[in-house]
Scaffold this motif. Structure first.
Motif, PDB file in Angstrom:
ATOM      1  N   GLY A  35       0.852  -1.206   0.000  1.00 14.50           N
ATOM      2  CA  GLY A  35       0.000   0.000   0.000  1.00 14.50           C
ATOM      3  C   GLY A  35       0.879   1.245   0.000  1.00 14.50           C
ATOM      4  O   GLY A  35       0.577   2.242  -0.671  1.00 14.50           O
ATOM      5  N   ALA A  36       2.019   1.176   0.722  1.00 13.54           N
ATOM      6  CA  ALA A  36       2.944   2.318   0.785  1.00 13.54           C
ATOM      7  C   ALA A  36       3.504   2.607  -0.609  1.00 13.54           C
ATOM      8  O   ALA A  36       3.786   3.769  -0.941  1.00 13.54           O
ATOM      9  CB  ALA A  36       4.065   2.017   1.768  1.00 13.54           C
ATOM     10  N   MET A  37       3.645   1.578  -1.425  1.00 12.45           N
ATOM     11  CA  MET A  37       4.167   1.789  -2.788  1.00 12.45           C
ATOM     12  C   MET A  37       3.135   2.545  -3.626  1.00 12.45           C
ATOM     13  O   MET A  37       3.472   3.491  -4.345  1.00 12.45           O
ATOM     14  CB  MET A  37       4.501   0.443  -3.442  1.00 12.45           C
ATOM     15  CG  MET A  37       5.593  -0.313  -2.704  1.00 12.45           C
ATOM     16  SD  MET A  37       5.848  -1.991  -3.297  1.00 12.45           S
ATOM     17  CE  MET A  37       6.783  -1.689  -4.786  1.00 12.45           C
ATOM     18  N   TYR A  38       1.856   2.135  -3.531  1.00  9.81           N
ATOM     19  CA  TYR A  38       0.788   2.843  -4.272  1.00  9.81           C
ATOM     20  C   TYR A  38       0.685   4.281  -3.785  1.00  9.81           C
ATOM     21  O   TYR A  38       0.494   5.212  -4.561  1.00  9.81           O
ATOM     22  CB  TYR A  38      -0.551   2.109  -4.098  1.00  9.81           C
ATOM     23  CG  TYR A  38      -0.624   0.865  -4.951  1.00  9.81           C
ATOM     24  CD1 TYR A  38      -1.174   0.896  -6.226  1.00  9.81           C
ATOM     25  CD2 TYR A  38      -0.106  -0.347  -4.490  1.00  9.81           C
ATOM     26  CE1 TYR A  38      -1.203  -0.251  -7.018  1.00  9.81           C
ATOM     27  CE2 TYR A  38      -0.130  -1.483  -5.261  1.00  9.81           C
ATOM     28  CZ  TYR A  38      -0.678  -1.435  -6.520  1.00  9.81           C
ATOM     29  OH  TYR A  38      -0.698  -2.550  -7.316  1.00  9.81           O
ATOM     30  N   ARG A  39       0.859   4.439  -2.472  1.00  8.91           N
ATOM     31  CA  ARG A  39       0.768   5.788  -1.891  1.00  8.91           C
ATOM     32  C   ARG A  39       1.936   6.658  -2.373  1.00  8.91           C
ATOM     33  O   ARG A  39       1.760   7.846  -2.675  1.00  8.91           O
ATOM     34  CB  ARG A  39       0.798   5.697  -0.359  1.00  8.91           C
ATOM     35  CG  ARG A  39      -0.494   5.175   0.233  1.00  8.91           C
ATOM     36  CD  ARG A  39      -0.338   4.916   1.722  1.00  8.91           C
ATOM     37  NE  ARG A  39      -1.576   4.439   2.302  1.00  8.91           N
ATOM     38  CZ  ARG A  39      -2.558   5.232   2.735  1.00  8.91           C
ATOM     39  NH1 ARG A  39      -2.418   6.555   2.667  1.00  8.91           N
ATOM     40  NH2 ARG A  39      -3.660   4.732   3.229  1.00  8.91           N
ATOM     41  N   ALA A  40       3.130   6.055  -2.442  1.00  3.74           N
ATOM     42  CA  ALA A  40       4.311   6.831  -2.849  1.00  3.74           C
ATOM     43  C   ALA A  40       4.164   7.315  -4.300  1.00  3.74           C
ATOM     44  O   ALA A  40       4.482   8.468  -4.606  1.00  3.74           O
ATOM     45  CB  ALA A  40       5.563   5.976  -2.695  1.00  3.74           C
ATOM     46  N   VAL A  41       3.643   6.448  -5.167  1.00  6.46           N
ATOM     47  CA  VAL A  41       3.448   6.865  -6.571  1.00  6.46           C
ATOM     48  C   VAL A  41       2.392   7.972  -6.622  1.00  6.46           C
ATOM     49  O   VAL A  41       2.532   8.967  -7.368  1.00  6.46           O
ATOM     50  CB  VAL A  41       3.045   5.656  -7.453  1.00  6.46           C
ATOM     51  CG1 VAL A  41       2.837   6.087  -8.898  1.00  6.46           C
ATOM     52  CG2 VAL A  41       4.093   4.553  -7.363  1.00  6.46           C
ATOM     53  N   GLU A  88       4.534  11.456   4.871  1.00  5.02           N
ATOM     54  CA  GLU A  88       3.692  12.197   3.922  1.00  5.02           C
ATOM     55  C   GLU A  88       2.734  11.295   3.120  1.00  5.02           C
ATOM     56  O   GLU A  88       1.637  11.721   2.765  1.00  5.02           O
ATOM     57  CB  GLU A  88       4.588  12.991   2.963  1.00  5.02           C
ATOM     58  CG  GLU A  88       4.142  14.452   2.916  1.00  5.02           C
ATOM     59  CD  GLU A  88       4.910  15.236   1.882  1.00  5.02           C
ATOM     60  OE1 GLU A  88       4.276  15.996   1.136  1.00  5.02           O
ATOM     61  OE2 GLU A  88       6.134  15.053   1.831  1.00  5.02           O
ATOM     62  N   ILE A  89       3.154  10.074   2.861  1.00  2.00           N
ATOM     63  CA  ILE A  89       2.272   9.194   2.074  1.00  2.00           C
ATOM     64  C   ILE A  89       0.995   8.824   2.843  1.00  2.00           C
ATOM     65  O   ILE A  89       0.051   8.287   2.263  1.00  2.00           O
ATOM     66  CB  ILE A  89       2.982   7.891   1.611  1.00  2.00           C
ATOM     67  CG1 ILE A  89       3.543   7.108   2.809  1.00  2.00           C
ATOM     68  CG2 ILE A  89       4.047   8.172   0.570  1.00  2.00           C
ATOM     69  CD1 ILE A  89       3.997   5.693   2.465  1.00  2.00           C
ATOM     70  N   ARG A  90       0.946   9.109   4.145  1.00  6.65           N
ATOM     71  CA  ARG A  90      -0.247   8.797   4.949  1.00  6.65           C
ATOM     72  C   ARG A  90      -1.230   9.957   4.978  1.00  6.65           C
ATOM     73  O   ARG A  90      -2.265   9.860   5.634  1.00  6.65           O
ATOM     74  CB  ARG A  90       0.153   8.458   6.403  1.00  6.65           C
ATOM     75  CG  ARG A  90       1.182   7.352   6.531  1.00  6.65           C
ATOM     76  CD  ARG A  90       0.600   5.970   6.378  1.00  6.65           C
ATOM     77  NE  ARG A  90       1.641   5.036   5.960  1.00  6.65           N
ATOM     78  CZ  ARG A  90       1.418   3.885   5.379  1.00  6.65           C
ATOM     79  NH1 ARG A  90       0.185   3.487   5.138  1.00  6.65           N
ATOM     80  NH2 ARG A  90       2.404   3.105   5.005  1.00  6.65           N
ATOM     81  N   ARG A  91      -0.913  11.083   4.281  1.00  6.89           N
ATOM     82  CA  ARG A  91      -1.815  12.244   4.307  1.00  6.89           C
ATOM     83  C   ARG A  91      -3.168  11.881   3.704  1.00  6.89           C
ATOM     84  O   ARG A  91      -3.262  11.053   2.804  1.00  6.89           O
ATOM     85  CB  ARG A  91      -1.200  13.402   3.510  1.00  6.89           C
ATOM     86  CG  ARG A  91      -0.336  14.321   4.367  1.00  6.89           C
ATOM     87  CD  ARG A  91       0.398  15.310   3.525  1.00  6.89           C
ATOM     88  NE  ARG A  91      -0.391  15.803   2.398  1.00  6.89           N
ATOM     89  CZ  ARG A  91       0.133  16.238   1.262  1.00  6.89           C
ATOM     90  NH1 ARG A  91       1.440  16.238   1.093  1.00  6.89           N
ATOM     91  NH2 ARG A  91      -0.647  16.660   0.295  1.00  6.89           N
ATOM     92  N   LYS A  92      -4.220  12.590   4.199  1.00  4.83           N
ATOM     93  CA  LYS A  92      -5.594  12.321   3.763  1.00  4.83           C
ATOM     94  C   LYS A  92      -5.741  12.468   2.237  1.00  4.83           C
ATOM     95  O   LYS A  92      -6.384  11.646   1.572  1.00  4.83           O
ATOM     96  CB  LYS A  92      -6.499  13.331   4.479  1.00  4.83           C
ATOM     97  CG  LYS A  92      -7.951  13.026   4.429  1.00  4.83           C
ATOM     98  CD  LYS A  92      -8.684  13.820   5.508  1.00  4.83           C
ATOM     99  CE  LYS A  92     -10.148  13.873   5.234  1.00  4.83           C
ATOM    100  NZ  LYS A  92     -10.589  15.128   4.652  1.00  4.83           N
ATOM    101  N   GLU A  93      -5.079  13.515   1.676  1.00  3.29           N
ATOM    102  CA  GLU A  93      -5.210  13.769   0.228  1.00  3.29           C
ATOM    103  C   GLU A  93      -4.607  12.621  -0.586  1.00  3.29           C
ATOM    104  O   GLU A  93      -5.098  12.281  -1.654  1.00  3.29           O
ATOM    105  CB  GLU A  93      -4.492  15.075  -0.185  1.00  3.29           C
ATOM    106  CG  GLU A  93      -4.983  16.346   0.482  1.00  3.29           C
ATOM    107  CD  GLU A  93      -4.508  16.439   1.925  1.00  3.29           C
ATOM    108  OE1 GLU A  93      -3.380  16.010   2.224  1.00  3.29           O
ATOM    109  OE2 GLU A  93      -5.299  16.910   2.768  1.00  3.29           O
ATOM    110  N   VAL A  94      -3.535  12.042  -0.054  1.00  6.02           N
ATOM    111  CA  VAL A  94      -2.912  10.908  -0.755  1.00  6.02           C
ATOM    112  C   VAL A  94      -3.887   9.727  -0.723  1.00  6.02           C
ATOM    113  O   VAL A  94      -4.148   9.075  -1.743  1.00  6.02           O
ATOM    114  CB  VAL A  94      -1.544  10.537  -0.115  1.00  6.02           C
ATOM    115  CG1 VAL A  94      -0.951   9.320  -0.798  1.00  6.02           C
ATOM    116  CG2 VAL A  94      -0.584  11.713  -0.175  1.00  6.02           C
TER     117      VAL A  94
END
Ligand code: DC
Length: 446
Positions: A35-41, A88-94
Motif C-alpha cells: 500500500g505504501a508503494m501505491y501511496r508513494a506513486v 507524507e504518504i499517509r496524508r488524507k489527500e494521498v
C-alpha cells in the motif's frame, strides 16, 4: 532467492500492516507494505502535478522518479528522489487519490514487478496488500486474508488518527471514517485489475474482537504448523484399522504377553530394534504400541501388485537384500528426521533356531543420522509359532514381546557402531531369556 513468502491481504484498516510487520519481526523476515508503494506513486504524481486520469503521465512519473522501497527485517522505508516520505504518504489527500493509481492495470503491473524484485532480494518476506496472494505471489508458501467488520475497522483507524493528532480533534469523525472505509472497500473490490479478494488457498482470519498480539500469534502458529510434517488422516485411519485387525488376529491364534510397553517414547524419533524369528515379527512389534510404526521389507515382496500395495499402505518401505541399499537408508533417516518411529530387524533374515545371532554394526549409522532413541524389542515364541521351515503357523503358542529401556539419541552418539551392535545383541539375548524364564521355557544358550 526467496525461501519463504507469506502474503497478507485484506481490506483497509483490517490490521494487515501492523500484523505483517510484527510477524516479519518474529520470523526475522523482510516486510513489504505494498500500500505504501501505491501511496508513494500517488504522492509523487501529486507533487509533479500530473493528471491523475492519464495513464501515460502516471507511467512517466513511475519512470522518472527514483522510488526506494527497502524491506528490511520487520521494517520498510519509503523515499522519493532520496527524500524520506514515510509520513507524507499517509496524508488524507494521498489516501483520497490513491484509487487512480490502484485502478490502472498498466501501473499495477509495474508495481507488481517491483514487488517481485524486492521479494527476490530477501530470504524470507511477509508482504501485505490487496493482491499479494492472488496476483503478485500466487505461489506463496502461506497466504492469509484478514477481515474485520467495517465498524471495528473504523474504530481502529479513528484511534490511530487521534493518536497521530496528539489527542481529540473536531476534524476526526468516526462516522465519516467508517463511510470512507466502506467506499475504499467498494473501490478495492470492484476494480478490474488486482481486485481485493481472498486467494483460493488463503487462510481467512476475522480479526474482529482480537488483539493485535492474538492475530500475530495465530498467523505465527499457522506458519509453524505448516512447516511441521503432516500426518495423512486417511492413511492414519487405515493404519489404525489394520493394526486393530492384526491385534484381533494375534490374540485369536496365539497367547500374547507384552512387557515394558511404557519404555517406548510417545514422541520423537524412535528406532525399534528387534530380533527376527518369523513372519509375524513386524506385526508383533507394532500392535502393542499406539504410535504408527514404519517398517522395511525385502523389495521382492513389492513385485506382487496386491501385496505391494497392501504392505506399502501400512507404512512398509522396500529394501534390497544382501547389499547396502542407500535409498532405503535415506528413507529410514528421513522418517526419523520427521520424528517418526521405525522398526528394524538387524539380523536381516529370520532365525533358523529361534536364537538371536550377532547384529551387524551397519544400522548404527541410521540411529546416529536419524538422531533416534533406540528401543530394544525382544520377541520370543514366534519361532515356535511359525518357524521358517513351516508353511503355516501353529495356533495356541505363547508369544512374548518385551520392550527394553531406550538408549537415548545422546547416548547413541557416544557409542561406535560395533559397541552399539554388541550392546543391543547382549541386551536382546538377556531380555529374550528373561521372558522364556517367565513362561517356564529353557533359556537359549549363547
Ligand atoms: O494498505 P493501504 O491503505 O496503505 O493501501 C493504499 C491503497 O493502495 C489502497 O486503497 C488500495 C491500494 N493497494 C492496492 O491496490 N494493491 C495493493 N497490493 C496494496 C494497496
Amino acid at each position: 532467492m526467496t525461501k519463504l513468502i507469506i502474503t497478507i491481504d485484506g481490506p483497509a484498516a483490517s490490521g494487515k500492516s501492523t500484523v505483517a510487520k510484527l510477524l516479519a519481526e518474529k520470523l526475522q523476515a523482510g516486510f513489504l507494505d505494498t500500500g505504501a508503494m501505491y501511496r508513494a506513486v500517488t504522492l509523487a504524481a501529486m507533487q509533479q502535478k500530473v493528471s491523475m486520469a492519464s495513464t501515460a503521465e502516471l507511467l512517466d512519473v513511475l519512470k522518472k522518479t527514483r522510488f526506494e522501497f527497502v524491506a528490511a527485517n520487520g521494517q520498510m522505508t519509503v523515499s522519493i528522489n532520496g527524500i524520506d516520505a514515510a509520513e507524507e504518504i499517509r496524508r488524507k489527500e494521498v489516501t483520497e487519490n490513491v484509487k487512480y493509481i490502484a485502478s490502472k492495470p498498466e501501473l499495477r503491473e509495474k508495481l507488481v514487478e517491483m514487488q517481485r524484485a524486492i521479494a527476490n532480494d530477501c530470504e524470507k518476506i511477509v508482504t501485505e496488500g490487496r493482491d499479494q496472494g492472488t496476483v503478485a505471489f500466487p505461489k506463496a508458501d502461506m497466504k492469509f486474508f484478514l477481515t474485520a467488520k467495517p465498524a471495528e475497522r473504523a474504530k481502529r483507524r479513528y484511534a490511530e488518527l487521534i493518536a497521530r493528532a496528539g489527542g481529540q480533534s473536531e476534524e476526526i469523525k468516526l462516522d465519516q471514517i467508517q463511510k470512507a472505509i466502506e467506499q475504499r472497500d467498494r473501490n478495492d473490490k470492484n476494480r478490474a485489475a488486482g481486485p481485493l479478494k481472498p486467494a483460493r488457498n488463503a487462510k481467512k482470519i476475522d480479526t474482529t474482537g482480537l488483539s493485535i498480539e492474538q492475530v500475530v500469534q495465530k498467523l505465527f502458529d499457522c506458519v509453524e504448523n505448516k512447516n511441521k510434517p503432516k500426518s495423512k488422516p486417511k492413511k492414519m485411519r487405515w493404519f489404525r484399522f489394520a493394526r486393530g485387525l492384526c491385534n484381533i488376529f494375534c490374540n485369536l491364534f496365539f497367547r500374547i504377553s507384552v512387557y515394558g510397553r511404557e519404555n517406548v517414547p510417545k514422541t520423537g524419533a524412535v528406532l525399534l530394534v528387534s530380533n527376527h524369528q518369523s513372519y509375524l515379527d513386524p506385526i508383533l512389534c507394532g500392535i502393542p504400541i499406539q504410535r504408527p510404526t514404519h517398517f522395511l521389507a525385502r523389495d521382492t515382496l513389492f513385485t506382487n501388485p496386491f501385496l505391494g500395495r497392501l504392505i506399502s499402505s501400512v507404512n512398509t518401505m522396500p529394501v534390497k537384500r544382501g547389499q547396502s541399499d542407500l535409498a532405503a537408508m535415506k528413507m529410514v533417516i528421513s522418517k526419523l528426521k520427521q520424528e517418526q518411529m521405525v522398526c528394524l530387524f538387524p539380523e536381516a533374515t529370520r532365525s533358523i533356531d529361534g536364537k538371536i545371532s550377532q547384529f551387524k554394526p551397519g544400522f548404527g549409522l541410521l540411529c546416529r543420522r536419524g538422531k533416534a532413541a533406540v528401543v530394544p524389542v525382544a520377541i520370543d515364541g514366534a519361532f515356535e509359532a511359525w518357524p521358517r521351515h513351516k508353511k503355516i503357523f501353529s495356533i495356541g503358542k505363547k508369544i512374548s514381546i518385551s520392550y527394553g529401556k531406550a538408549i537415548t539419541a545422546e547416548d547413541v552418539k557416544n557409542m561406535d557402531n560395533k559397541q552399539l551392535a554388541d550392546d543391543l545383541t547382549q541386551t536382546l539375548r538377556r531380555m529374550q531369556n528373561d521372558s522364556r524364564a517367565k513362561h517356564g521355557k529353557q533359556p537359549y544358550e549363547y
